[in-house]
Design a protein around this motif. Structure first.
Motif: not given
Length: 611
Positions: A391, A395, A431, A512
């Motif tokens: 992750s 990001r 997400t 994600d």
């Protein structure tokens, strides 16, 4: 009293400002409001002049009554009443106009602070409680704007003091000197008190922000607290932060409770001095009865502004402290910094990472020299143990955080040179726990593309999860969503988020763990929409589900902040390496049926003679 502030930690981005700098920073808020400012200023001047004229006319009335009898008193009394009415009217108009002006300033200032909060990168929001930031956007902007109202009122008082003092010196120098000396002492004491008061006010507001942050967090996690019977623990936590606010408030109260009696005592001594000196003057004939009445009457008007300044001092310092907190947030530079603001054409979506190093702090590296190429229009799945850095890598591509070393390029262009807002609009992000805003389901889908029509929204809804999911909602797309979408299931929120991204039409799709928290049936519905969404798009997936991993064109295995394997599903299984171990531990049980393609170790065992 330093022990009273124990446990109160100032925000890491706080800074100190001089009063002059705060005044300069708030000045732009008055742009376009010059007429109102001029009107308020004129009202302040006229009210101060009229208020100062009252004691002068009263003194003249006394002398006229003693010297001329009643012949000149009538018009003087009329003049006193007229002057009083003018002072009242100007004060009323000033307060009314100033109230509107202050509300306008709050409106603009709150917008600036909110924009500053929204501009910050995720590292800021990770390290600062939401409630504390909310406190700056709401409470502190209001307190600082209230300061403006106080300043306007105090300016009127100060102007009245200047006019009265000038008149007193023209009438009797000795009495005016006594009055001015006491006033100078009061001002000196107030200024000496100023620095400590500002510091104490700032700490109290920091403590209040801490209380706001704790309460907001506790309420958001109330379900967890109830499920684990942690209400008492939550109450103890509130008691702790609440007592820190209490100690800071007690310290502030002690400071002001000490300064007010001192200032009142000084004004009392000044009154006694003027009475004694003036009484001797009247007795000796050097001061007329009217002049003595003037000084006694002027004292009430003269000391009142000074005591008002003292009375407002706590609010004044709290307003200045609030201004420091407000502009500290406005002035904070995000950790994510762009070197340029080049326009972003429609991306093909080829990403190149070279020797990227990243950590959320200096002591704990998360990514350790990651190099990776993500081809345009292909689907790449990142897999690995929890905490491996999957992750975090995503990001960084999203520019949610700033990496410390290396480079990230998209279509050959360094992402740090692109216009950040345009770049982020090119990324469609879903997400694991999507957030829905208050409104309707249609409103939340429409956030993907401002200005979208109802037909566009309905088309996006039909494109995901088979298109029939709105029929399962009470009012279809017009179903009202609570804060965060709490009245919808996790799967329904995820579908809404996918529809929002579909409407956005971004050339790059980032998922994600988008299907990690939903049931297999909903996942099957969503997967159909994902396949349509990923077509002709670069798709980067942080995956924990086998169907998602197997559909990927390329699988990247991340472990301890490094990339240790790359390839497709079948090829990586055949290597019998890290991916094979992940498959055996996490993915094997997700297979709906036995699939020989997922058992390459059988073939390899047969060829090398193993049983």
């Amino acid at each position: 009293m330093a022990h009273l502030l124990q446990g109160i930690e100032p925000d890491g981005y706080g800074r100190r400002y001089r009063d002059r700098e705060l005044a300069r920073r708030i000045a732009p808020s008055f742009h376009g409001r010059g007429g109102t400012v001029a009107f308020v200023t004129a009202a302040v001047v006229i009210a101060a002049a009229a208020g100062s004229a009252v004691p002068l006319l009263l003194a003249r009335t006394v002398d006229s009554a003693l010297d001329d009898g009643d012949s000149g008193v009538t018009w003087l009394v009329t003049a006193v009443l007229a002057t009083g009415i003018v002072a009242w009217l100007c004060t009323y108009l000033r307060e009314r106009a100033a109230g509107r002006l202050v509300c306008d300033v709050v409106l603009g200032l709150r917008k600036r602070v909110f924009e500053a909060a929204m501009r910050q990168d995720m590292s800021f929001h990770d390290s600062h409680a939401t409630g504390a930031v909310v406190s700056r956007v709401t409470n502190d902007t209001q307190a600082f704007a209230t300061l403006i109202s106080l300043v306007l009122s105090l300016l009127g008082h100060v102007l009245m003091i200047v006019i009265l003092l000038t008149a007193l010196f023209l009438i009797n120098v000795a009495l005016a000197l006594v009055t001015a000396l006491v006033a100078a002492v009061i001002v000196a004491v107030s200024l000496a008190f100023r620095r400590a008061a500002r510091s104490a006010s700032l700490r109290q507001q920091e403590a209040l922000a801490e209380v706001n942050g704790y309460v907001q967090e506790a309420l958001r996690g109330i379900a967890v607290a109830r499920n684990h019977s942690h209400q008492q623990a939550a109450q103890r936590g509130l008691d702790e932060v609440n007592h820190r606010w209490f100690r800071a408030s007690v310290r502030l109260n002690r400071m002001f409770s000490g300064i007010f009696p001192l200032l009142i005592s000084l004004t009392g001594l000044g009154t006694v001095a003027v009475v004694l000196v003036g009484g001797h003057g009247v007795d000796s004939g050097s001061v007329s009865a009217g002049e003595w009445v003037l000084f006694l009457e002027a004292l009430a008007l003269f000391w009142s502004p000074l005591t008002s300044i003292a009375s407002f001092w706590s609010q004044l310092q709290q307003g200045l402290a609030a201004g420091e907190r407000v502009f500290a947030l406005v002035d904070r530079e995000p950790a994510v910094r762009q070197r340029d603001r080049l326009p972003v054409p429609r991306l093909r979506g080829e990403f190149t990472l070279r020797d990227v190093h990243f950590g959320y702090d200096d002591r704990h590296p998360v990514l350790k020299g990651v190099s990776l190429t993500i081809p345009a229009g292909r689907t790449v799945a990142l897999v690995g143990h929890t905490g491996a850095g999957k992750s975090s890598l995503v990001r960084l591509i999203m520019r949610a955080y700033e990496f410390q070393k290396g480079s990230i390029a998209v279509d050959g262009q360094d992402v740090r040179t692109l216009d950040l807002e345009q770049y982020r609009r090119c990324l469609g992000v879903v997400t694991q726990t999507p957030f829905l805003f208050s409104g309707t389901v249609a409103d939340n889908i429409a956030r993907g593309r401002p200005g979208a029509t109802r037909d566009d929204i309905e088309a996006a809804a039909r494109a995901v999860a088979g298109g029939d999911w709105p029929a399962q909602l009470p009012q279809g797309l017009d179903t009202v969503t609570d804060e965060g979408g709490r009245n919808l299931s996790t799967g329904q929120r995820q579908i809404v988020a996918l529809a929002r991204v579909f409407l956005q039409g971004a050339p790059v799709l980032i998922l994600d763990e988008a299907t990690a928290s939903i049931d297999p049936l909903t996942e099957a519905q969503i997967q159909e929409g994902l396949d349509a969404l990923a077509k002709d798009r670069t798709t980067l997936v942080v995956a924990h589900r086998l169907p998602t991993v197997r559909k990927a064109d390329r699988i990247v295995v991340v472990d301890d902040g490094r990339i240790i394997e790359e390839g497709d599903h079948t090829g990586l299984l055949a290597r019998d390496g890290a991916y094979r171990r992940l498959y055996d531990r996490y993915f094997r049980h997700q297979r709906p049926d036995d699939d020989p393609a997922d058992e390459p170790h059988v073939l390899s065992a047969a060829t090398d003679g193993r049983p």
